[in-house]
Design an enzyme around this catalytic site. Structure first.
Site, PDB file in Angstrom:
ATOM      1  N   SER A  45       0.828  -1.199   0.000  1.00 31.92           N
ATOM      2  CA  SER A  45       0.000   0.000   0.000  1.00 31.92           C
ATOM      3  C   SER A  45       0.868   1.256   0.000  1.00 31.92           C
ATOM      4  O   SER A  45       1.739   1.409  -0.857  1.00 31.92           O
ATOM      5  CB  SER A  45      -0.958  -0.041   1.198  1.00 31.92           C
ATOM      6  OG  SER A  45      -1.955   0.954   1.078  1.00 31.92           O
ATOM      7  N   ASP A  80      -5.699  -3.115  -3.053  1.00 34.12           N
ATOM      8  CA  ASP A  80      -4.611  -2.757  -2.141  1.00 34.12           C
ATOM      9  C   ASP A  80      -3.854  -3.968  -1.594  1.00 34.12           C
ATOM     10  O   ASP A  80      -4.450  -4.944  -1.139  1.00 34.12           O
ATOM     11  CB  ASP A  80      -5.206  -1.963  -0.981  1.00 34.12           C
ATOM     12  CG  ASP A  80      -4.169  -1.185  -0.211  1.00 34.12           C
ATOM     13  OD1 ASP A  80      -3.464  -1.806   0.600  1.00 34.12           O
ATOM     14  OD2 ASP A  80      -4.062   0.023  -0.439  1.00 34.12           O
TER      15      ASP A  80
END
Length: 751
Positions: free
Chosen positions: A79, A317
């Site tokens: 991320s 993500d």
């Protein structure tokens, strides 16, 4: 002067808008790496904290008789941590500057820049009636904004938060293509910056790993007893990059890096899922070519590409399933070169540590929405890293146990070697041919004395060699994984079954790099022990001979030197004979053995008798040591022979200026870690604290490498940190115009 490498394997967590804080930390890691490179190249440091780090390395050399080299050679991120990992890796591999990235973070990591134009409210009155409901749903209210410090910041956050919550509902407010464009802008700005040297020694590879979540999943075959094979759905993807230890204009093609950075940061609900088509459209709009597109997709999405479905993959993500990607970083330890003593650290960056759920007795049982949202998002992301730390601790315990066993059996082994060679006239006058002859004689004696136990040891060695050859074959074929280890099975099918027979011995002489590496590492450890009681300079030529030889064997295990065997590696199943013949010729271990013996013989001949004898005994006694210790290592061997230590960089750990952790220093933690998207002042605040916290913790880590008697006192360390803090404030004063009061306050706090 002893030499040591402080090698940093960085693991960067997710953190949404706290990415700006992590950028400050990774920028300090970059400054430290630049300072170390300049120090060893005899060059002047480039201003700021680089001058502080440069002076610290000089002080360590002067006071600790230790010439320390600091490098970051493994980076894994998820991320927001994945984005920062991509840019830091690009800077280390190419010598590009991170300074342009700072300007882009501060200007562009803003809700007004990130919001999708199609998602923006049609007018300032759109959904204005829904503002109280939206704030309540987020657990916030207008009073939360009123509590902010500065009036100008309150107005900025109020306006942007209003804009944000009035954007389109039930669809991500941030634009995926917009974000992809910003990532391209950042890499382009870095490429146009003034370029310095690659920040790793020649031959030292940089490995980058970025985690991604495959939303729909892809099939993975698993081997069972019955049925023989099942298909499961796998959602975890790790995209890896490596520069192979060579300088280049870029770590990877710019579209490849943008793909990884954009895919890992598709935070659910904020950004739309990522797909190849999004990147294709942005590249087409900018007239940017992607010539190696198919090759990259085959490597990053092998299952999808094999089925012709790479364009249909939906990626979200990376922190959804792997917010702390330790595993790929641990796996990367297998093939690290070693040219001097190593102090390996795993350093993980956690921008917001501690408890994430604080239910008091008054709050009672969590409600319906709180339970669902927590289970779907926060709980998986915040799962502690105990399993990863346990794996590292177990590895370190095995190394320490190995060292204890070697020390315990050394007297008996030296007695055996003395009995075997005690009457050898030229034992203290080694040559290349004599070393080779003595080595074979010691091997035969160890086998004879171990009896039937040596048969088990031989089978363990063969199994380890087969697994290594399988990994080399996968690398040559361009595949990180081989489901079912089919290549290793093909190699095993043509491996001699009698571990003590002539055919097995011939096989090991052609392919067993692990045995040679373990022998040299044992010799390096014995040399290190001698350095504790002698002038290290008198042993410098021996150290060079050991590590030069070690580097040659380690490099032989990489896939890059054997690229001419790509077709054979891909076609080796079910018969691996042709591949093995080609690999044996490419490895050319007999030649490496002759060269290593020549180096060691020359270095040993230059030592005095008191140093030469224990090193010869260790070298010739290695077969006895290895038969006792290899089962302890479970056939694995250890590329980096010393225990691994783990360090954390987090707001809670940096208290030299202001205690209290993230709550006392960071603004981005507001609004569920989205806070820095709503104010440039917040981003400037978090970036500055990232640099300050990063400098403090890196100084702690560097100082901890010194031998105990030479450690710097607490007062001296505090003075070095203060100098670094002031250098950061001086450097950032003109750039951070929105937080001048904070800078003035910090100057007062520092005194």
């Amino acid at each position: 002067m002893r030499e040591k490498e402080l090698r940093l394997a960085l693991v960067c967590y997710g953190g949404i808008s706290l990415a700006v804080y992590m950028h400050g930390i990774t920028k300090e890691i970059w400054h430290l790496a630049r300072a170390s490179h300049a120090y060893h190249a005899g060059a002047d440091p480039v201003g700021g904290t680089a001058m502080v780090y440069h002076a610290l390395l000089g002080e360590i050399e002067e006071r600790g008789d230790l010439r320390l080299r600091v490098l970051a050679d493994i980076i894994a991120g998820a991320s927001a941590g994945g984005i920062n990992g991509v840019f830091l890796a690009q800077a280390i591999a190419t010598g590009q500057s991170l300074d342009p990235l700072t300007d882009l973070w501060l200007a562009s990591a803003d809700v007004e820049a990130l919001i999708d134009p199609a998602a923006a409210p049609a007018s300032r009155f759109a959904k204005v009636w829904a503002l109280p409901i939206a704030w309540m749903a987020a657990g916030r209210s207008a009073e939360a904004v009123d509590d902010l410090d500065e009036a100008a910041t309150r107005d900025e956050v109020r306006a942007k938060l209003s804009h944000f919550v009035r954007s389109r509902w039930f669809e991500p407010p941030f634009g995926g293509a917009t974000f992809t464009g910003l990532l391209l802008d950042a890499l382009t700005a870095m490429a146009a910056s003034e370029r310095g040297p690659r920040l790793l020694p020649a031959g030292q590879p940089l490995d980058l790993f970025v985690t991604v979540t495959d939303f729909a999943g892809h099939p993975e075959r698993l081997a069972l007893n019955s049925p023989s094979e099942v298909v499961e759905t796998e959602h975890r993807i790790v995209i890896g990059f490596s520069d192979g230890g060579a300088a280049a204009d870029t770590l990877a093609a710019m579209p490849d890096l943008v793909f990884a950075a954009r895919a890992t940061s598709s935070f659910p609900g904020a950004f739309p899922p990522f797909s190849v088509g999004e990147l294709d459209r942005v590249l087409a709009d900018r007239a940017i070519d992607w010539p190696l597109r198919q090759a990259f997709l085959a490597r990053a999405l092998p299952r999808h590409a094999a089925a012709g479905q790479a364009e249909r993959a939906i990626l979200i993500d990376g922190s959804v399933l792997a917010n702390a990607p330790f595993r790929p970083a641990i796996d990367a330890l297998r093939e690290r070169p070693a040219r001097r003593q190593i102090d390996r650290r795993f350093v993980y960056i956690d921008p917001s540590p501690g408890m994430k759920f604080r239910l008091s007795a008054q709050q009672g049982t969590p409600g319906f929405f709180q339970t669902i949202l927590g289970a779907l998002s926060e709980l998986p992301r915040q799962q502690p890293i105990r399993d990863n730390l346990d794996a590292l601790a177990d590895r370190s315990r095995r190394v320490e146990r190995l060292a204890a066993i070697v020390e315990a059996i050394r007297p008996a082994v030296e007695t055996q070697v003395d009995m075997l060679f005690g009457r050898t006239l030229f034992l203290h006058r080694p040559t290349q041919k004599r070393l080779a002859t003595w080595r074979r004689r010691a091997q035969a004696a160890a086998a004879a004395q171990a009896g039937y136990g040596f048969v088990a040891y031989g089978h363990l060695k063969l199994a380890g060699v087969v697994d290594l050859l399988g990994r080399i074959a996968n690398g040559i074929a361009g595949e990180r994984l081989d489901p079912g280890q089919r290549r290793a099975e093909a190699i095993r099918a043509v491996t001699p079954g009698d571990a003590g027979g002539d055919a097995a011995i011939a096989f090991l002489r052609r392919f067993d790099t692990g045995y040679r590496i373990r022998r040299l590492r044992l010799l390096a450890r014995r040399l290190g022990e001698l350095e504790e009681s002698r002038d290290p300079g008198s042993l410098g030529s021996m150290r060079d001979a050991i590590y030069d030889s070690l580097a040659a064997y380690l490099d032989a295990q990489l896939s890059e030197p054997h690229a001419q065997l790509t077709a054979a590696a891909k076609a080796m199943r079910p018969d691996a004979t042709n591949f093995l013949e080609g690999l044996a010729a490419s490895l050319d271990l007999p030649r490496l053995d002759v060269e290593a013996d020549a180096r060691l013989a020359t270095a040993l001949a230059g030592l005095d008798r008191d140093a030469r004898r224990p090193l010869i005994l260790a070298y010739l006694g290695f077969p006895f040591f290895d038969a006792a210790t290899l089962p302890l290592l479970q056939g694995e061997g250890l590329d980096e022979f010393d225990a691994i230590r783990v360090d954390r960089i987090a707001p809670d750990d940096a208290v030299a200026i202001r205690p209290g952790g993230a709550e006392a220093t960071l603004k981005g933690i507001q609004f569920s870690n989205f806070g820095a998207f709503f104010s440039r002042a917040y981003r400037e605040n978090d970036y500055l604290w990232g640099r300050l916290h990063g400098a403090e913790r890196l100084i702690d880590i560097v100082v901890s490498t010194m031998p105990s008697p030479a450690r710097l006192g607490p007062g001296r360390v505090s003075a070095i940190k203060r100098r670094a803090f002031l250098a950061i404030l001086e450097e950032e004063q003109a750039r951070l115009t929105a937080i001048q009061p904070l800078i003035a306050s910090l100057r007062v706090e520092l005194g």
